[in-house]
Design a protein around this motif. Structure first.
Motif, PDB file in Angstrom:
ATOM      1  N   ALA A 264       0.850  -1.205   0.000  1.00 20.86           N
ATOM      2  CA  ALA A 264       0.000   0.000   0.000  1.00 20.86           C
ATOM      3  C   ALA A 264       0.874   1.240   0.000  1.00 20.86           C
ATOM      4  CB  ALA A 264      -0.896  -0.006   1.239  1.00 20.86           C
ATOM      5  N   HIS A 265       0.263   2.363  -0.328  1.00 24.96           N
ATOM      6  CA  HIS A 265       0.986   3.626  -0.189  1.00 24.96           C
ATOM      7  C   HIS A 265       0.534   4.291   1.100  1.00 24.96           C
ATOM      8  CE1 HIS A 265      -2.340   6.263  -1.575  1.00 24.96           C
ATOM      9  NE2 HIS A 265      -2.596   5.318  -2.454  1.00 24.96           N
ATOM     10  N   GLY A 266       1.239   5.346   1.498  1.00 27.29           N
ATOM     11  CA  GLY A 266       1.024   5.965   2.803  1.00 27.29           C
ATOM     12  C   GLY A 266      -0.401   6.374   3.080  1.00 27.29           C
ATOM     13  N   TYR A 267      -1.046   7.006   2.120  1.00 28.05           N
ATOM     14  CA  TYR A 267      -2.409   7.477   2.357  1.00 28.05           C
ATOM     15  C   TYR A 267      -3.374   6.303   2.555  1.00 28.05           C
ATOM     16  CZ  TYR A 267      -6.528  10.401   2.190  1.00 28.05           C
ATOM     17  OH  TYR A 267      -7.703  11.038   2.518  1.00 28.05           O
ATOM     18  N   GLU A 268      -3.164   5.211   1.824  1.00 29.88           N
ATOM     19  CA  GLU A 268      -4.007   4.014   2.018  1.00 29.88           C
ATOM     20  C   GLU A 268      -3.822   3.454   3.432  1.00 29.88           C
ATOM     21  OE1 GLU A 268      -4.201   2.132  -2.481  1.00 29.88           O
ATOM     22  OE2 GLU A 268      -2.436   1.746  -1.250  1.00 29.88           O
ATOM     23  N   LEU A 269      -2.598   3.506   3.933  1.00 22.53           N
ATOM     24  CA  LEU A 269      -2.339   3.019   5.288  1.00 22.53           C
ATOM     25  C   LEU A 269      -3.045   3.900   6.326  1.00 22.53           C
ATOM     26  CD1 LEU A 269       1.430   2.208   4.797  1.00 22.53           C
ATOM     27  CD2 LEU A 269      -0.427   0.548   5.058  1.00 22.53           C
TER      28      LEU A 269
ATOM     29  N   ARG B 159      10.190  -2.349   1.533  1.00 26.73           N
ATOM     30  CA  ARG B 159      10.789  -1.808   0.312  1.00 26.73           C
ATOM     31  C   ARG B 159       9.678  -1.094  -0.439  1.00 26.73           C
ATOM     32  NH1 ARG B 159      12.059  -7.320  -0.575  1.00 26.73           N
ATOM     33  NH2 ARG B 159      10.222  -8.397  -1.245  1.00 26.73           N
ATOM     34  N   SER B 160      10.091  -0.186  -1.318  1.00 28.66           N
ATOM     35  CA  SER B 160       9.081   0.581  -2.030  1.00 28.66           C
ATOM     36  C   SER B 160       9.440   0.677  -3.500  1.00 28.66           C
ATOM     37  CB  SER B 160       8.959   1.987  -1.441  1.00 28.66           C
ATOM     38  OG  SER B 160      10.134   2.723  -1.691  1.00 28.66           O
ATOM     39  N   GLN B 161       8.423   0.992  -4.259  1.00 30.39           N
ATOM     40  CA  GLN B 161       8.631   1.257  -5.682  1.00 30.39           C
ATOM     41  C   GLN B 161       7.585   2.267  -6.142  1.00 30.39           C
ATOM     42  OE1 GLN B 161       8.247  -2.415  -7.803  1.00 30.39           O
ATOM     43  NE2 GLN B 161       6.051  -2.517  -7.597  1.00 30.39           N
ATOM     44  N   ASP B 162       7.970   3.045  -7.151  1.00 30.53           N
ATOM     45  CA  ASP B 162       7.026   3.988  -7.730  1.00 30.53           C
ATOM     46  C   ASP B 162       6.096   3.242  -8.673  1.00 30.53           C
ATOM     47  OD1 ASP B 162       7.769   6.345  -6.500  1.00 30.53           O
ATOM     48  OD2 ASP B 162       9.312   6.787  -7.982  1.00 30.53           O
ATOM     49  N   VAL B 163       4.818   3.503  -8.537  1.00 26.78           N
ATOM     50  CA  VAL B 163       3.813   2.902  -9.415  1.00 26.78           C
ATOM     51  C   VAL B 163       3.259   4.017 -10.276  1.00 26.78           C
ATOM     52  CG1 VAL B 163       1.587   1.736  -9.501  1.00 26.78           C
ATOM     53  CG2 VAL B 163       3.263   1.092  -7.763  1.00 26.78           C
TER      54      VAL B 163
ATOM     55  N   THR C  19      -1.922   6.911 -14.659  1.00 21.53           N
ATOM     56  CA  THR C  19      -2.153   7.615 -15.914  1.00 21.53           C
ATOM     57  C   THR C  19      -2.558   9.073 -15.725  1.00 21.53           C
ATOM     58  OG1 THR C  19      -4.396   6.745 -15.950  1.00 21.53           O
ATOM     59  CG2 THR C  19      -2.735   5.553 -17.224  1.00 21.53           C
ATOM     60  N   THR C  20      -3.451   9.349 -14.793  1.00 24.72           N
ATOM     61  CA  THR C  20      -3.971  10.718 -14.671  1.00 24.72           C
ATOM     62  C   THR C  20      -3.432  11.458 -13.450  1.00 24.72           C
ATOM     63  OG1 THR C  20      -5.890   9.930 -13.447  1.00 24.72           O
ATOM     64  CG2 THR C  20      -6.113  10.127 -15.852  1.00 24.72           C
ATOM     65  N   ARG C  21      -2.628  10.812 -12.643  1.00 23.18           N
ATOM     66  CA  ARG C  21      -2.130  11.421 -11.412  1.00 23.18           C
ATOM     67  C   ARG C  21      -0.620  11.198 -11.321  1.00 23.18           C
ATOM     68  NH1 ARG C  21      -6.186   8.950  -7.036  1.00 23.18           N
ATOM     69  NH2 ARG C  21      -6.148  10.924  -5.975  1.00 23.18           N
ATOM     70  N   PRO C  22       0.026  11.901 -10.403  1.00 26.87           N
ATOM     71  CA  PRO C  22       1.454  11.639 -10.206  1.00 26.87           C
ATOM     72  C   PRO C  22       1.682  10.200  -9.739  1.00 26.87           C
ATOM     73  CG  PRO C  22       0.775  13.647  -9.070  1.00 26.87           C
ATOM     74  CD  PRO C  22      -0.465  12.986  -9.584  1.00 26.87           C
ATOM     75  N   ASN C  23       2.871   9.695  -9.981  1.00 29.65           N
ATOM     76  CA  ASN C  23       3.206   8.349  -9.510  1.00 29.65           C
ATOM     77  C   ASN C  23       3.014   8.269  -7.998  1.00 29.65           C
ATOM     78  OD1 ASN C  23       3.948   7.884 -12.131  1.00 29.65           O
ATOM     79  ND2 ASN C  23       6.137   7.777 -11.724  1.00 29.65           N
ATOM     80  N   LYS C  24       2.733   7.072  -7.525  1.00 33.85           N
ATOM     81  CA  LYS C  24       2.636   6.883  -6.081  1.00 33.85           C
ATOM     82  C   LYS C  24       3.662   5.845  -5.655  1.00 33.85           C
ATOM     83  CE  LYS C  24      -1.168   3.548  -6.154  1.00 33.85           C
ATOM     84  NZ  LYS C  24      -2.517   3.265  -5.691  1.00 33.85           N
TER      85      LYS C  24
END
Length: 168
Positions: free
Chosen positions: A14-19, A53-57, A60-65
């Motif tokens: 997950a990304h930070g906001y989802e957490l 570990r993290s990776q940029d995902v 299409t319409t928003r900045p990478n997360k």
């Protein structure tokens, strides 16, 4: 904050906001809403420690997360945390230290300190009772968290009465 984030990431990346949203959804109003900045700082530290570990995902319409996932070391740290008993009663209580030392130094009256603390506890009790009344009955984790806080607070009030009997 470390262990709750690790526990959520054990379920799925997950990304930070989802957490942040997951913590709010699971614990409801009973758990203080986590600061998104604190979540990202903690995730960075967890990554530096090799627990995530993290990776940029690309989107299409928003900045990478940046999406975080648990590493094997993170899973082991989480397993160790789950296996260890949590801290028990606090023996080094700041109020008690104040109650004993402040009157000795002439800074405060012991009875005045106890009355002020009692009023503070009753204010917290009113807030918790209102939170309990406003909570969704289906929100079991939130409801239990509030109930636990009320029971701990009642024990603190009982202990304060005991201090008054012994010290005044």
């Amino acid at each position: 904050m470390r262990q709750p984030l690790l526990a959520l990431l054990a379920k799925e990346p997950a990304h930070g906001y989802e957490l942040k949203l997951a913590l709010e959804q699971i614990f409801g109003q009973a758990y203080p809403s986590p600061n998104i900045g604190q979540i990202y700082v903690t995730l960075k530290r967890l990554e530096q420690d090799g627990l995530v570990r993290s990776q940029d995902v690309e989107q299409t319409t928003r900045p990478n997360k940046r999406v975080y996932e648990l590493t094997p070391a993170g899973r082991e740290a989480l397993r160790s945390w789950a296996d260890e008993p949590s801290e028990g009663p606090r023996v080094r209580d700041e109020f008690f230290i104040k109650l004993v030392l402040a009157p000795m130094s002439g800074l405060a009256d012991r009875m005045e300190l106890m009355n002020k603390q009692r009023r503070h506890y009753f204010g917290i009790m009113r807030s918790l009772t209102q939170m309990q009344a406003d909570s969704d009955p289906a929100d079991t984790p939130g409801r239990l968290l509030i109930e636990g806080a009320i029971l701990h607070l009642q024990a603190d009030l009982d202990w304060l009465e005991r201090c008054q009997e012994e010290l005044v």
